[in-house]
Design an enzyme around this catalytic site. Structure first.
Site, short mmCIF file in Angstrom:
data_model
loop_
_atom_site.label_atom_id
_atom_site.label_comp_id
_atom_site.label_asym_id
_atom_site.label_seq_id
_atom_site.Cartn_x
_atom_site.Cartn_y
_atom_site.Cartn_z
CB THR A 90 -0.89 -0.01 1.27
OG1 THR A 90 -1.60 -1.24 1.29
CG2 THR A 90 -1.86 1.15 1.26
CB THR A 128 -2.61 -8.63 -5.75
OG1 THR A 128 -2.48 -9.97 -5.36
CG2 THR A 128 -4.06 -8.21 -5.75
CB CYS A 272 -3.33 -10.64 0.46
SG CYS A 272 -1.89 -11.23 -0.39
C1 UDX Z 1 3.00 -11.33 -3.06
C2 UDX Z 1 2.44 -10.76 -4.34
O1 UDX Z 1 3.33 -10.85 -5.38
C3 UDX Z 1 1.96 -9.38 -4.11
O2 UDX Z 1 1.25 -8.93 -5.21
C4 UDX Z 1 1.01 -9.43 -3.02
O3 UDX Z 1 0.39 -8.23 -2.93
C5 UDX Z 1 1.71 -9.85 -1.76
O4 UDX Z 1 2.13 -11.12 -1.97
P1 UDX Z 1 5.09 -11.74 -1.81
O5 UDX Z 1 5.70 -12.82 -2.63
O6 UDX Z 1 4.35 -12.14 -0.59
O7 UDX Z 1 4.17 -10.88 -2.75
O8 UDX Z 1 6.04 -10.57 -1.47
P2 UDX Z 1 7.51 -10.59 -0.97
O9 UDX Z 1 7.75 -11.80 -0.15
O10 UDX Z 1 7.75 -9.23 -0.42
O11 UDX Z 1 8.34 -10.81 -2.31
C6 UDX Z 1 8.57 -9.88 -3.29
C7 UDX Z 1 10.03 -10.01 -3.74
O12 UDX Z 1 10.24 -9.16 -4.85
C8 UDX Z 1 11.04 -9.61 -2.67
O13 UDX Z 1 11.92 -10.67 -2.41
C9 UDX Z 1 11.77 -8.41 -3.28
O14 UDX Z 1 13.14 -8.35 -2.95
C10 UDX Z 1 11.56 -8.66 -4.77
N1 UDX Z 1 11.70 -7.46 -5.59
C11 UDX Z 1 11.03 -6.33 -5.27
C12 UDX Z 1 12.54 -7.48 -6.70
O15 UDX Z 1 13.17 -8.50 -7.00
N2 UDX Z 1 12.63 -6.36 -7.47
C13 UDX Z 1 11.99 -5.21 -7.14
O16 UDX Z 1 12.13 -4.20 -7.87
C14 UDX Z 1 11.15 -5.20 -6.02
C1 UDX Z 2 -5.12 -15.00 1.57
C2 UDX Z 2 -6.07 -15.74 0.62
O1 UDX Z 2 -6.72 -16.81 1.31
C3 UDX Z 2 -5.32 -16.26 -0.59
O2 UDX Z 2 -6.22 -16.85 -1.51
C4 UDX Z 2 -4.62 -15.09 -1.25
O3 UDX Z 2 -3.86 -15.55 -2.35
C5 UDX Z 2 -3.71 -14.39 -0.26
O4 UDX Z 2 -4.46 -13.97 0.88
P1 UDX Z 2 -3.39 -15.74 3.42
O5 UDX Z 2 -3.27 -14.29 3.73
O6 UDX Z 2 -2.14 -16.54 3.28
O7 UDX Z 2 -4.21 -15.95 2.08
O8 UDX Z 2 -4.22 -16.44 4.60
P2 UDX Z 2 -5.72 -16.83 4.93
O9 UDX Z 2 -5.74 -18.25 5.28
O10 UDX Z 2 -6.66 -16.38 3.90
O11 UDX Z 2 -5.97 -16.03 6.28
C6 UDX Z 2 -5.95 -14.61 6.33
C7 UDX Z 2 -6.25 -14.13 7.73
O12 UDX Z 2 -7.60 -14.37 8.09
C8 UDX Z 2 -5.41 -14.80 8.83
O13 UDX Z 2 -5.01 -13.82 9.76
C9 UDX Z 2 -6.37 -15.78 9.45
O14 UDX Z 2 -6.05 -16.09 10.78
C10 UDX Z 2 -7.67 -15.01 9.34
N1 UDX Z 2 -8.88 -15.88 9.36
C11 UDX Z 2 -9.09 -16.79 8.37
C12 UDX Z 2 -9.83 -15.72 10.37
O15 UDX Z 2 -9.66 -14.88 11.26
N2 UDX Z 2 -10.96 -16.50 10.35
C13 UDX Z 2 -11.21 -17.43 9.37
O16 UDX Z 2 -12.25 -18.07 9.41
C14 UDX Z 2 -10.23 -17.58 8.34
#
Ligand code: UDX
Ligand code: UDX
Length: 455
Positions: A90, A128, A272
């Site tokens: 964000t 996303t 997310c």
């Molecule tokens: C994911 C999804 O891709 C994102 O859209 C969603 O909103 C959050 O989950 P995630 O894999 O969880 O992201 O994020 P993160 O673990 O922070 O990984 C992103 C990676 O991209 C980092 O390792 C960072 O170093 C890398 N990165 C970032 C690059 O290689 N180049 C850049 O310019 C910026």
């Molecule tokens: C979520 C989506 O499920 C996944 O599809 C997307 O790609 C990324 O975001 P994630 O954030 O890994 O995945 O976890 P999720 O299992 O969805 O839980 C999210 C949060 O909701 C956690 O803090 C969990 O504890 C909470 N949760 C979940 C509740 O409080 N109650 C529930 O019944 C289910």
């Protein structure tokens, strides 16, 4: 052999590419990241993220058809298909701060792809993104007439942390969005063929680009809306002596409602949910849909309220003060089976308790390292203790903030004997046997349930 590249070796990029490498031995898969430490860890004994069953899959494919590298430019040149899974946090500054997605890493990545491409590429949005980002991506990629054709696809990831491997092996669906042009449809087919190595054809949905981008935001908005709905009801249950678990079960057996994602809790966390809803709220406002924006923003407001409510209830039960009282926090990760603490409700709850001058000991099987970073500014006021028994000794209260399986089978009698009396337990995940705890002597407060008090 076709070359797949993934830019961004995070929670999404790493496991997704490991699965593609395992299931598609006819492709070479390379994952690049600007973070050298992360890339080194992916090739070591200790992976940079904790995810059940991930390690053997990486081990099986590493340096066979799965490679990790920091050479972004060189690998772009070699690639036929480029997945982009860099983070899209964000925005914290300027217009849309607090709501809109910060697309700076995305745009930088698009420019790098443009600079280093000498042959046609399919560029796949895995991160996303706000709806119509693909359009901006295409504009950047097509801003030079270098004879290279770029086809942009959207292929959002629905995996959840802690179950990433299971979700990847057996997804509810794979969503692929592309243009209806001939080259667009050819690119869609190429990506469909990759997933078809292990996903049944009827589970691979193809749509236009904008539907695919929007569906990802909407899926997360609906899931978090269910949690906020049941959490709102948990407040009503506490007021009326109804039991939220009984209510969840009763409504969840209605096949139109369904039973999943109805566990009342201290609130949702993770990288997310909040980000994606706020992103959608921003989009609605941008299009002048203020009523729609307000509707979805409430999901986040209830989530904030739920965390505050939990802390208020703790303080009220403990005679309206927690000053200098030791509280053992059991669980800091945003959910079980991950060390990830991004947006974990535990962060806000701990901060509020620290502001009330409580003294905290934080325990978690996987997340202590991240917890230390998240609470850096309070570090001298907190102890960290991986052993839950040691964390609970001499505490006035236990607060269960993550639903780790191992917390269900702790010896709560043994813990009770080491605590200061009256001893309190606040079950923020409704995972314990509350009557049994009450019988041991605890005063028990669970989400959406009447308080069990000896006082
Ligand atoms: C994911 C999804 O891709 C994102 O859209 C969603 O909103 C959050 O989950 P995630 O894999 O969880 O992201 O994020 P993160 O673990 O922070 O990984 C992103 C990676 O991209 C980092 O390792 C960072 O170093 C890398 N990165 C970032 C690059 O290689 N180049 C850049 O310019 C910026
Ligand atoms: C979520 C989506 O499920 C996944 O599809 C997307 O790609 C990324 O975001 P994630 O954030 O890994 O995945 O976890 P999720 O299992 O969805 O839980 C999210 C949060 O909701 C956690 O803090 C969990 O504890 C909470 N949760 C979940 C509740 O409080 N109650 C529930 O019944 C289910």
């Amino acid at each position: 052999m076709r070359n797949i590249l993934c830019i961004g070796a995070g929670y999404v990029g790493g496991p997704t590419m490991a699965m593609i490498a395992k299931k598609c031995p006819d492709y070479t898969v390379t994952v690049v990241d600007i973070n050298e430490d992360r890339i080194e860890k992916w090739q070591s004994e200790t992976l940079p993220i904790y995810e059940p069953s991930l390690k053997p899959i990486v081990a099986e494919t590493l340096n066979k058809n799965l490679f990790f590298s920091t050479d972004v430019a060189g690998n772009i040149t070699k690639a036929d298909i480029i997945f982009v899974s860099v983070n899209t946090p964000t925005k914290t500054f300027g217009k849309g701060a607090g709501k809109a997605a910060d697309l700076q890493y995305w745009e930088k990545t698009a420019r790098q792809i443009l600079t280093h491409s000498k042959s046609n590429k399919i560029v796949v949005e895995k991160s996303t993104l706000p709806v119509r980002t693909a359009e901006a991506m295409e504009r950047i990629l097509n801003s030079h007439d270098n004879g290279v054709h770029f086809e942009v696809l959207s292929n959002p990831e629905f995996l959840a942390e802690g179950t990433a491997i299971r979700d990847l092996i057996n997804p509810d669906r794979v969503l692929i969005g592309g243009h209806h042009s001939k080259s667009g449809q050819e690119a869609v087919s190429e990506l469909v063929n990759i997933y078809a190595h292990w996903v049944p054809a009827e589970k691979i949905l193809t749509t236009n680009l904008w539907s695919s981008e929007l569906s990802k935001l909407v899926a997360n908005a609906f899931l978090s809306q269910r949690i906020s709905s049941i959490n709102a009801i948990s407040a009503l249950c506490e007021a009326t002596e109804a039991d939220v678990e009984e209510v969840s079960k009763a409504i969840g057996t209605d096949s139109r409602i369904g039973s999943k994602f109805l566990n009342a809790s201290i609130g949702f966390g993770g990288s997310c949910f909040q980000k994606d809803i706020l992103n959608m709220v921003y989009l609605c406002e941008y299009y002048g849909l203020h009523e729609v924006a307000n509707y979805w923003e409430q999901v986040v407001s209830i989530n904030t309220y739920q965390k505050q409510r939990f802390v208020s209830r703790m303080i009220k039960s403990m005679f309206n003060t927690v000053v200098d009282k030791k509280i053992a926090i059991l669980g800091f990760a945003f959910k079980a089976n991950t060390g990830d603490t991004r947006e974990s409700p535990a962060i806000d709850i701990c901060k509020q308790l620290l502001e009330e001058c409580a003294s905290l000991t934080i325990s978690d099987p996987k997340a202590i390292k991240n917890a230390k970073k998240d609470l850096e500014q309070f570090i001298d006021k907190i102890e960290f203790e991986p052993d839950p028994y040691a964390a609970a000794a001499n505490a006035h209260a236990l607060a269960i903030l993550t639903e780790w399986e191992e917390y269900k089978s702790l010896d709560y009698k043994k813990i009770f004997d080491t605590m200061i009396k009256p001893a309190f337990i606040f079950d923020g995940r409704n995972i314990l046997d509350h009557q049994q705890l009450f019988d041991i002597g605890y005063n028990v407060c669970a989400i959406g349930k009447p308080e069990l008090s000896h006082l």
